[in-house]
Motif scaffolding. Structure first.
Motif, PDB file in Angstrom:
ATOM      1  N   HIS A  67       0.731  -1.230   0.183  1.00 22.66           N
ATOM      2  CA  HIS A  67      -0.016  -0.059  -0.183  1.00 22.66           C
ATOM      3  C   HIS A  67       1.008   1.321   0.065  1.00 22.66           C
ATOM      4  O   HIS A  67       0.697   2.208  -0.913  1.00 22.66           O
ATOM      5  CB  HIS A  67      -0.894  -0.181   1.097  1.00 22.66           C
ATOM      6  CG  HIS A  67      -1.727   1.110   1.467  1.00 22.66           C
ATOM      7  ND1 HIS A  67      -3.083   1.222   1.244  1.00 22.66           N
ATOM      8  CD2 HIS A  67      -1.514   2.339   1.729  1.00 22.66           C
ATOM      9  CE1 HIS A  67      -3.613   2.333   1.436  1.00 22.66           C
ATOM     10  NE2 HIS A  67      -2.611   2.933   2.217  1.00 22.66           N
ATOM     11  N   GLU A  68       1.843   1.128   1.059  1.00 19.57           N
ATOM     12  CA  GLU A  68       2.887   2.543   1.008  1.00 19.57           C
ATOM     13  C   GLU A  68       3.780   2.496  -0.366  1.00 19.57           C
ATOM     14  O   GLU A  68       3.627   3.491  -0.791  1.00 19.57           O
ATOM     15  CB  GLU A  68       3.713   2.425   2.210  1.00 19.57           C
ATOM     16  CG  GLU A  68       2.835   2.518   3.431  1.00 19.57           C
ATOM     17  CD  GLU A  68       1.739   3.531   3.541  1.00 19.57           C
ATOM     18  OE1 GLU A  68       2.012   4.557   3.024  1.00 19.57           O
ATOM     19  OE2 GLU A  68       0.716   3.213   4.368  1.00 19.57           O
ATOM     20  N   HIS A  71       1.525   3.957  -2.938  1.00 18.86           N
ATOM     21  CA  HIS A  71       1.448   5.680  -2.773  1.00 18.86           C
ATOM     22  C   HIS A  71       2.675   6.208  -3.697  1.00 18.86           C
ATOM     23  O   HIS A  71       2.676   7.239  -4.260  1.00 18.86           O
ATOM     24  CB  HIS A  71       1.391   6.077  -1.353  1.00 18.86           C
ATOM     25  CG  HIS A  71       0.294   6.014  -1.140  1.00 18.86           C
ATOM     26  ND1 HIS A  71      -0.978   6.531  -1.229  1.00 18.86           N
ATOM     27  CD2 HIS A  71      -0.135   5.641   0.388  1.00 18.86           C
ATOM     28  CE1 HIS A  71      -1.897   6.375  -0.349  1.00 18.86           C
ATOM     29  NE2 HIS A  71      -1.514   5.788   0.605  1.00 18.86           N
ATOM     30  N   HIS A  77      -5.749   6.692  -2.369  1.00 19.74           N
ATOM     31  CA  HIS A  77      -6.464   5.812  -1.768  1.00 19.74           C
ATOM     32  C   HIS A  77      -7.900   5.544  -2.599  1.00 19.74           C
ATOM     33  O   HIS A  77      -8.245   6.627  -3.505  1.00 19.74           O
ATOM     34  CB  HIS A  77      -6.858   6.309  -0.417  1.00 19.74           C
ATOM     35  CG  HIS A  77      -5.785   6.392   0.492  1.00 19.74           C
ATOM     36  ND1 HIS A  77      -5.618   7.359   1.442  1.00 19.74           N
ATOM     37  CD2 HIS A  77      -5.081   5.284   0.893  1.00 19.74           C
ATOM     38  CE1 HIS A  77      -4.550   7.264   1.980  1.00 19.74           C
ATOM     39  NE2 HIS A  77      -4.135   5.931   1.578  1.00 19.74           N
TER      40      HIS A  77
HETATM   41 ZN   LIG Z   1      -2.507   4.977   2.362  1.00 19.37          ZN
END
Ligand SMILES: [Zn+2]
Length: 175
Positions: A67-68, A71, A77
């Motif tokens: 997830h990070e 980014h 998101h």
């Molecule tokens: Zn996030």
């Protein structure tokens, strides 16, 4: 290893920064929690924090690290997609004022590109249904269509995440 997982399903490659390099992604565990300073590469030094914890819990889950890293690669998101109101209802009254910024989807500066993909409840970039809840037994995100039970999964990339990443980086075989 989260970077290897991303390399395996796309053409993205992670390379260790050399000492001479001025700009790089600093992956650290200095702070509590999991967060990333920037969305996408901004041509400066940026930081990703993966708070220390037990293996397979909190930030130390494969999906949380992916997830990070997504980014860093440019993913926002899922629940702030510009068309999200067709798919989720945000329960504003269950979110403290200082946390409401995490649910705004009126960003016009970077715009929104879904790379031709549908809204994805199962994206590794989707928040859990009670994220930032004042009352954690009540949701802050309510799904309006089927598939809502997948919200907040942190096992890894969904099929849609994989396709988006490949399109974003124009990997061979993807438009
Ligand atoms: Zn996030």
């Amino acid at each position: 290893m989260a970077p290897l997982r991303i390399e395996k399903i796309s053409c993205v490659k992670f390379v260790e920064a050399s000492r001479e390099q001025k700009y790089f992604v600093n992956i650290t565990s200095d702070e509590v929690g999991c967060h990333c300073e920037d969305i996408g590469w901004r041509n400066h030094r940026t930081k990703v924090n993966i708070g220390l914890g037990a293996l397979d819990q909190g930030c130390f889950r494969m999906g949380s690290i992916i997830h990070e890293l997504l980014h860093v690669l440019g993913f926002e998101h899922q629940h702030v997609a510009h068309n999200r109101d067709e798919y989720v209802r945000i329960v504003w009254e269950n979110i403290n004022a200082e946390n409401r910024i995490n649910f705004h989807n009126n960003e016009t500066y970077i715009g929104w590109n879904n790379y031709g993909e549908q809204y994805d409840y199962g994206s590794v970039m989707h928040y859990i249904s009670n994220a930032f809840a004042k009352n954690i037994s009540q949701p802050t995100i309510v799904a309006l269509k089927t598939g809502g039970s997948k919200m907040g999964q942190r096992r890894g990339l969904s099929k849609t995440d994989v396709r988006k990443l490949n399109k974003m980086y124009k990997c061979p075989g993807h438009v």
